[in-house]
Design a protein around this motif. Sequence first.
Motif, PDB file in Angstrom:
ATOM      1  N   THR A   1       0.823  -1.205   0.000  1.00  8.24           N
ATOM      2  CA  THR A   1       0.000   0.000   0.000  1.00  8.24           C
ATOM      3  C   THR A   1       0.858   1.256   0.000  1.00  8.24           C
ATOM      4  OG1 THR A   1      -1.815  -1.107   1.159  1.00  8.24           O
ATOM      5  CG2 THR A   1      -1.739   1.297   1.283  1.00  8.24           C
TER       6      THR A   1
ATOM      7  N   VAL B   1       0.854   4.036  -2.947  1.00 12.00           N
ATOM      8  CA  VAL B   1       0.364   5.383  -2.634  1.00 12.00           C
ATOM      9  C   VAL B   1       1.431   6.419  -2.988  1.00 12.00           C
ATOM     10  CG1 VAL B   1      -0.265   6.947  -0.746  1.00 12.00           C
ATOM     11  CG2 VAL B   1      -1.269   4.654  -0.872  1.00 12.00           C
TER      12      VAL B   1
ATOM     13  N   GLU C   1       1.578   6.717  -6.775  1.00 11.63           N
ATOM     14  CA  GLU C   1       0.376   7.381  -7.299  1.00 11.63           C
ATOM     15  C   GLU C   1       0.414   8.884  -7.068  1.00 11.63           C
ATOM     16  OE1 GLU C   1      -3.566   7.811  -8.848  1.00 11.63           O
ATOM     17  OE2 GLU C   1      -2.163   6.135  -8.947  1.00 11.63           O
TER      18      GLU C   1
ATOM     19  N   GLU D   1      -6.067  -3.137  -4.045  1.00 15.88           N
ATOM     20  CA  GLU D   1      -6.460  -1.963  -4.831  1.00 15.88           C
ATOM     21  C   GLU D   1      -7.423  -1.073  -4.050  1.00 15.88           C
ATOM     22  OE1 GLU D   1      -6.373  -5.075  -5.926  1.00 15.88           O
ATOM     23  OE2 GLU D   1      -4.625  -4.847  -7.247  1.00 15.88           O
ATOM     24  N   GLN D   2      -8.347  -1.685  -3.316  1.00 12.04           N
ATOM     25  CA  GLN D   2      -9.302  -0.914  -2.522  1.00 12.04           C
ATOM     26  C   GLN D   2      -8.610  -0.176  -1.379  1.00 12.04           C
ATOM     27  OE1 GLN D   2     -11.945  -4.231  -1.632  1.00 12.04           O
ATOM     28  NE2 GLN D   2     -13.550  -3.398  -2.955  1.00 12.04           N
TER      29      GLN D   2
ATOM     30  N   GLU E   1      -6.740   2.801  -2.908  1.00 13.02           N
ATOM     31  CA  GLU E   1      -7.695   3.862  -3.263  1.00 13.02           C
ATOM     32  C   GLU E   1      -8.143   4.628  -2.028  1.00 13.02           C
ATOM     33  OE1 GLU E   1     -10.891   1.999  -5.333  1.00 13.02           O
ATOM     34  OE2 GLU E   1      -9.705   1.540  -7.128  1.00 13.02           O
ATOM     35  N   ARG E   2      -8.392   3.912  -0.951  1.00 14.38           N
ATOM     36  CA  ARG E   2      -8.846   4.535   0.293  1.00 14.38           C
ATOM     37  C   ARG E   2      -7.791   5.480   0.859  1.00 14.38           C
ATOM     38  NH1 ARG E   2     -12.053   6.992   3.745  1.00 14.38           N
ATOM     39  NH2 ARG E   2     -11.992   6.245   5.891  1.00 14.38           N
TER      40      ARG E   2
ATOM     41  N   VAL F   1      -5.155   6.823  -0.757  1.00 17.41           N
ATOM     42  CA  VAL F   1      -4.926   7.933  -1.689  1.00 17.41           C
ATOM     43  C   VAL F   1      -6.010   8.991  -1.527  1.00 17.41           C
ATOM     44  CG1 VAL F   1      -4.988   8.598  -4.132  1.00 17.41           C
ATOM     45  CG2 VAL F   1      -3.601   6.646  -3.406  1.00 17.41           C
ATOM     46  N   ALA F   2      -7.250   8.557  -1.372  1.00 18.39           N
ATOM     47  CA  ALA F   2      -8.366   9.497  -1.191  1.00 18.39           C
ATOM     48  C   ALA F   2      -8.199  10.300   0.095  1.00 18.39           C
ATOM     49  CB  ALA F   2      -9.690   8.732  -1.168  1.00 18.39           C
TER      50      ALA F   2
END
Length: 231
Positions: free
Chosen positions: A26, A30, A33, A214-215, A218-219, A221-222
């Motif tokens: 992760t 991150v 990204e 992936e989830q 995404e969490r 990064v958000a």
Amino acid sequence: MENPVSPASPVIVAIDGPSGTGKSSTSRAVAAELGLSYLDTGAQYRAITWWMLSNGVDVHDQVAVADWAAKPVIVSGTDPADPAITVDGVDAGGPIRTQEVTAAVSAVSAVPEVRARLVEYQRAVTAAATAGIVVEGRDIGTTVLPDATVKIFLTASAEARAARRSGELNGAQSVADTQAALIRRDAADSGRKTSPLAKAADAIEVDTTQLTLEQVIERVVALVREKRATR
């Protein structure tokens, strides 16, 4: 009242949690990204443990470990695509991942002199990351970088963590044995007197048990983008 944070200030993301939660994958994703540097502090503790083992230091003798803690030269790369680590100029990326090192790293990590030396280095690397950095470990949000922009604490059930770690070991250890080893390490890391594994009071907990990698990415990064937008 806290001082306002300058919009130009680098984003510092602290990601903590026990083994098997997806922390490393992760953190690297991150960082990539978001265009940030990346630092794996756990690799540094593994590196110094590997050096101790390679040089005949009794890793269970805290006095001996403390005496030699300043000897090895450890350098961590901060490129999330290739986070290399060297010890005395030698690539240690492979050797530090052995079962022998894994079994000894908690004992070495508990020595205050080891932690003091590496925390100082971790803070220096973070300060040099002008574009921002993702730092992963077990005491980043509580001890190393208590003023991090975003603090994340990843967690997962012992069963899920053991299954993931056993997969990483390519079946070299059974899931049951892996789970027992993880539980022992959790107890050692959470119970040590110096900078124990702990969730910072202001950290956001993300349970990865039922989430795909992936989830989770995404969490996180958000959460970082949300924090950036409010600065």
